[in-house]
Structure formats: structure tokens, C-alpha cells
Scaffold this active site. Structure first.
Site, PDB file in Angstrom:
ATOM      1  N   ASN A   9       0.871  -1.179   0.000  1.00 22.44           N
ATOM      2  CA  ASN A   9       0.000   0.000   0.000  1.00 22.44           C
ATOM      3  C   ASN A   9       0.906   1.227   0.000  1.00 22.44           C
ATOM      4  O   ASN A   9       1.572   1.506   0.996  1.00 22.44           O
ATOM      5  CB  ASN A   9      -0.882  -0.031   1.261  1.00 22.44           C
ATOM      6  CG  ASN A   9      -1.698   1.237   1.425  1.00 22.44           C
ATOM      7  OD1 ASN A   9      -1.762   2.074   0.519  1.00 22.44           O
ATOM      8  ND2 ASN A   9      -2.318   1.387   2.594  1.00 22.44           N
ATOM      9  N   TRP A  10       0.935   1.927  -1.133  1.00 18.88           N
ATOM     10  CA  TRP A  10       1.867   3.058  -1.266  1.00 18.88           C
ATOM     11  C   TRP A  10       1.383   4.292  -0.511  1.00 18.88           C
ATOM     12  O   TRP A  10       2.117   5.265  -0.385  1.00 18.88           O
ATOM     13  CB  TRP A  10       2.078   3.400  -2.745  1.00 18.88           C
ATOM     14  CG  TRP A  10       2.773   2.332  -3.530  1.00 18.88           C
ATOM     15  CD1 TRP A  10       3.227   1.123  -3.072  1.00 18.88           C
ATOM     16  CD2 TRP A  10       3.109   2.361  -4.932  1.00 18.88           C
ATOM     17  NE1 TRP A  10       3.821   0.407  -4.087  1.00 18.88           N
ATOM     18  CE2 TRP A  10       3.755   1.148  -5.242  1.00 18.88           C
ATOM     19  CE3 TRP A  10       2.908   3.293  -5.948  1.00 18.88           C
ATOM     20  CZ2 TRP A  10       4.217   0.854  -6.529  1.00 18.88           C
ATOM     21  CZ3 TRP A  10       3.361   3.001  -7.236  1.00 18.88           C
ATOM     22  CH2 TRP A  10       4.016   1.787  -7.522  1.00 18.88           C
ATOM     23  N   LYS A  11       0.121   4.265  -0.063  1.00 18.54           N
ATOM     24  CA  LYS A  11      -0.456   5.431   0.622  1.00 18.54           C
ATOM     25  C   LYS A  11      -0.246   6.682  -0.248  1.00 18.54           C
ATOM     26  O   LYS A  11      -0.298   6.578  -1.463  1.00 18.54           O
ATOM     27  CB  LYS A  11       0.131   5.564   2.035  1.00 18.54           C
ATOM     28  CG  LYS A  11       0.011   4.236   2.815  1.00 18.54           C
ATOM     29  CD  LYS A  11       0.288   4.368   4.282  1.00 18.54           C
ATOM     30  CE  LYS A  11       0.096   3.017   4.947  1.00 18.54           C
ATOM     31  NZ  LYS A  11       0.297   3.061   6.388  1.00 18.54           N
ATOM     32  N   HIS A  96      -9.244   1.172   5.242  1.00 16.91           N
ATOM     33  CA  HIS A  96      -7.944   1.356   5.884  1.00 16.91           C
ATOM     34  C   HIS A  96      -8.096   2.256   7.110  1.00 16.91           C
ATOM     35  O   HIS A  96      -8.882   3.205   7.101  1.00 16.91           O
ATOM     36  CB  HIS A  96      -6.932   1.952   4.887  1.00 16.91           C
ATOM     37  CG  HIS A  96      -5.536   1.873   5.408  1.00 16.91           C
ATOM     38  ND1 HIS A  96      -5.040   2.769   6.322  1.00 16.91           N
ATOM     39  CD2 HIS A  96      -4.543   0.976   5.178  1.00 16.91           C
ATOM     40  CE1 HIS A  96      -3.795   2.426   6.634  1.00 16.91           C
ATOM     41  NE2 HIS A  96      -3.467   1.337   5.952  1.00 16.91           N
ATOM     42  N   GLU A  98      -6.367   4.586   8.183  1.00 12.52           N
ATOM     43  CA  GLU A  98      -6.147   6.024   7.931  1.00 12.52           C
ATOM     44  C   GLU A  98      -7.405   6.663   7.339  1.00 12.52           C
ATOM     45  O   GLU A  98      -7.684   7.836   7.586  1.00 12.52           O
ATOM     46  CB  GLU A  98      -4.914   6.206   7.025  1.00 12.52           C
ATOM     47  CG  GLU A  98      -3.635   5.914   7.811  1.00 12.52           C
ATOM     48  CD  GLU A  98      -2.498   5.323   7.007  1.00 12.52           C
ATOM     49  OE1 GLU A  98      -2.520   5.395   5.763  1.00 12.52           O
ATOM     50  OE2 GLU A  98      -1.575   4.770   7.643  1.00 12.52           O
ATOM     51  N   GLU A 168      -4.868  -5.032  10.586  1.00  9.67           N
ATOM     52  CA  GLU A 168      -3.842  -4.018  10.791  1.00  9.67           C
ATOM     53  C   GLU A 168      -4.078  -3.303  12.124  1.00  9.67           C
ATOM     54  O   GLU A 168      -4.875  -2.355  12.193  1.00  9.67           O
ATOM     55  CB  GLU A 168      -3.878  -2.986   9.661  1.00  9.67           C
ATOM     56  CG  GLU A 168      -3.630  -3.560   8.290  1.00  9.67           C
ATOM     57  CD  GLU A 168      -3.069  -2.515   7.321  1.00  9.67           C
ATOM     58  OE1 GLU A 168      -1.992  -2.744   6.778  1.00  9.67           O
ATOM     59  OE2 GLU A 168      -3.708  -1.462   7.147  1.00  9.67           O
ATOM     60  N   GLY A 174       3.180   2.079  10.784  1.00  5.25           N
ATOM     61  CA  GLY A 174       4.143   3.161  10.618  1.00  5.25           C
ATOM     62  C   GLY A 174       4.902   3.511  11.888  1.00  5.25           C
ATOM     63  O   GLY A 174       5.565   4.543  11.958  1.00  5.25           O
ATOM     64  N   SER A 214       4.004  -2.363  10.124  1.00  2.00           N
ATOM     65  CA  SER A 214       5.464  -2.467  10.263  1.00  2.00           C
ATOM     66  C   SER A 214       6.019  -3.829   9.843  1.00  2.00           C
ATOM     67  O   SER A 214       6.938  -4.351  10.470  1.00  2.00           O
ATOM     68  CB  SER A 214       5.900  -2.113  11.686  1.00  2.00           C
ATOM     69  OG  SER A 214       5.527  -0.773  11.994  1.00  2.00           O
ATOM     70  N   GLY A 235       3.200  -1.203   4.174  1.00  2.00           N
ATOM     71  CA  GLY A 235       3.217   0.227   3.861  1.00  2.00           C
ATOM     72  C   GLY A 235       4.631   0.660   3.529  1.00  2.00           C
ATOM     73  O   GLY A 235       5.127   0.461   2.418  1.00  2.00           O
ATOM     74  N   GLY A 236       5.319   1.240   4.509  1.00  6.81           N
ATOM     75  CA  GLY A 236       6.648   1.826   4.305  1.00  6.81           C
ATOM     76  C   GLY A 236       7.626   0.947   3.544  1.00  6.81           C
ATOM     77  O   GLY A 236       8.312   1.421   2.625  1.00  6.81           O
TER      78      GLY A 236
END
Ligand code: 13P
Length: 252
Positions: A9-11, A96, A98, A168, A174, A214, A235-236
Site C-alpha cells: 500500500n503506497w499510501k 484502511h 487512515e 492491521e 508506521g 510495520s 506500507g513503508g
């Protein structure tokens, strides 16, 4: 047999030109690596066409990170599932944390999106998970149950093949704090049991449940070794080939 499903997920990262170059480097690396898990990347909406130029007809699925809860009309700033389908995008991440935290999405509004996506036979990665406060006050199971019961309300059994769940925990996203494989496994086991009670044993056994929060090259193996962890939503670490490739090839 549940095939491992690893997604990035590149966000809100990667402009179209960056996304195109990154997708090309990722595809080259994936081809050489012999990775044979199910793979997906979810770029921002405006980056999707550039990434599709590279990944169309490749083993890497291109997904969206969100979509509207209507097909068309006066909904300024929204993106219709029909526009995604028109591009050739058939997979969408919904719910998600966020989106829930910053944009007011609720189990009810996410349910509307899930039903709409399924009405178009799209594949959905439905994200659920608790906040630290909810976990610490003993509400983990209550929160996950509500997210599953309300989020999947009126989903037909035959459409459950289109649903992947991503667990999640919000406190692990993150933050560098991964859930221990044991904590993640116990949440995944609970999710599978809940899906069994809402649908059937067969559906629960075939359900892919990704872990997200993470995930890195150095913890993916221990997570994936657990019986009920079938994949990862990253993610990251999905934003660099050097970080993402070892996750995609965790079983090599
Ligand atoms: P991180 O891997 O950066 O913690 O993000 C997880 C996530 O939210 C994926 O959807």
C-alpha cells in the site's frame, strides 16, 4: 491451501513518474527472483495509469487504495468504481485505518463501499484492526467483531471469494512496533472464527487474512510461519525494491 498474498500500500507516496519508474524496477526484480506469491501494489489514484502501463499483463496486480460509495453523480472529489474498472483495475483496498481515522469512514460507510465493489465483481482487501486504547481496555474482540459483522453485512456467501481481510492493528502502523507473531496469530484466529460464524467453515478456511503494521524483511518470515497469517499488507517497506523484494520472496 491458501496461497500467500503480499501487497504494497503506497499510501500518499509516488507521483505518476516515480510510480512508473518504481513499478518497472520492481517488475524486473520480481522476474529475476522467482517470487511466486500473489502480489499486489496500490498506488495513489492519479499514479495508477502510469503504473498500469508497466504492470498490465504482469503477475503484479494493480489496486486502488479507496473508492466512492456511489457509481456516479454529484460527489465532488470522489473516484467511482466504474472509473477503476474502466482502467482495468479490479481490486480495491477498503476501510484502511487512515481512512477511518482521518476521513471519518465508519463500518457502515465501508460496508456500502464493499457491497458496491462486490456488485461489480471487484476484489476487496478489507482492513480492520484496533487502536492501542481499544486493545489496552480489553476491547480487541469486540472491535474486530463489529468491524466484521457490520463491514460484511449483507455480503453473499458466494461473494466472499472476492474478500481478503487485512488485520492491521492501528498502533503497529508506521510505528516500527510490529505485533508479535503470537499476538497477530491470536487476532487472525479470532477473525477466522468470526467469519466462520458469520458465513461457513469452508469460507473461513479459504479466507486469506493478511497482517499489516510495520512488516519488514526481518519479521515477515516469523509472521508468515503462523497458521492463520496468509499474507501481508505492507506500507513503508513497499516503497523500495530493496525492502519489498525480500518480503515478496520470504519463502525462498
Ligand atoms: P506500515 O507497513 O508502514 O506500518 O503500514 C502498514 C499499512 O498501513 C499498510 O496498509
Amino acid at each position: 491451501m491458501r496461497k500467500p498474498y503480499i501487497a504494497g500500500n503506497w499510501k500518499m507516496n509516488m507521483a505518476p513518474s516515480e510510480g512508473r519508474a518504481f513499478a518497472s524496477a520492481l517488475l524486473d526484480a520480481v522476474k529475476e527472483s522467482g517470487a511466486d506469491v500473489k502480489m499486489m501494489v496500490a498506488p495513489p489514484f492519479v499514479t495508477i495509469p502510469a503504473v498500469l502501463e508497466v504492470l498490465k499483463d504482469s503477475p503484479i496486480i494493480v489496486a486502488a487504495q479507496n473508492m466512492a460509495d456511489h457509481d456516479k453523480g454529484a460527489y465532488t472529489g470522489e473516484v467511482s468504481p466504474l472509473f477503476l474498472l474502466d482502467l482495468g483495475v479490479n481490486t480495491v483496498i477498503l476501510g484502511h485505518s487512515e481512512r477511518r481515522q482521518y476521513y471519518g469512514e465508519t463500518n457502515e460507510s465501508i460496508n456500502r463501499k464493499i457491497l458496491l465493489a462486490l456488485s461489480h465483481s471487484m476484489d476487496v482487501v478489507y482492513c480492520i484492526g484496533e487502536t492501542l486504547e481499544e486493545r489496552e481496555s480489553g476491547k480487541l474482540e469486540e472491535v474486530l467483531s463489529a468491524q466484521l459483522e457490520v463491514g460484511l453485512k449483507d455480503v453473499k456467501s458466494e461473494d466472499m471469494k472476492h474478500i481478503t481481510i487485512a488485520y492491521e492493528p492501528v498502533w503497529a502502523i508506521g510505528t516500527g512496533k510490529t505485533a508479535t507473531p503470537e499476538d497477530a496469530e491470536s487476532a487472525h484466529e479470532f477473525i477466522r472464527k468470526t467469519v466462520q460464524s458469520l458465513f461457513s467453515k469452508d469460507i473461513a478456511e479459504n479466507l486469506i487474512i493478511q497482517y499489516g503494521g510495520s512488516v519488514k524483511a526481518n519479521n515477515v518470515k516469523a509472521l508468515m510461519a503462523k497458521e492463520n497469517i496468509d499474507g501481508a499488507l505492507v506500507g513503508g517497506a513497499s516503497l523500495s525494491v530493496a525492502d519489498f523484494l525480500p518480503i515478496l520472496t520470504f519463502d525462498k
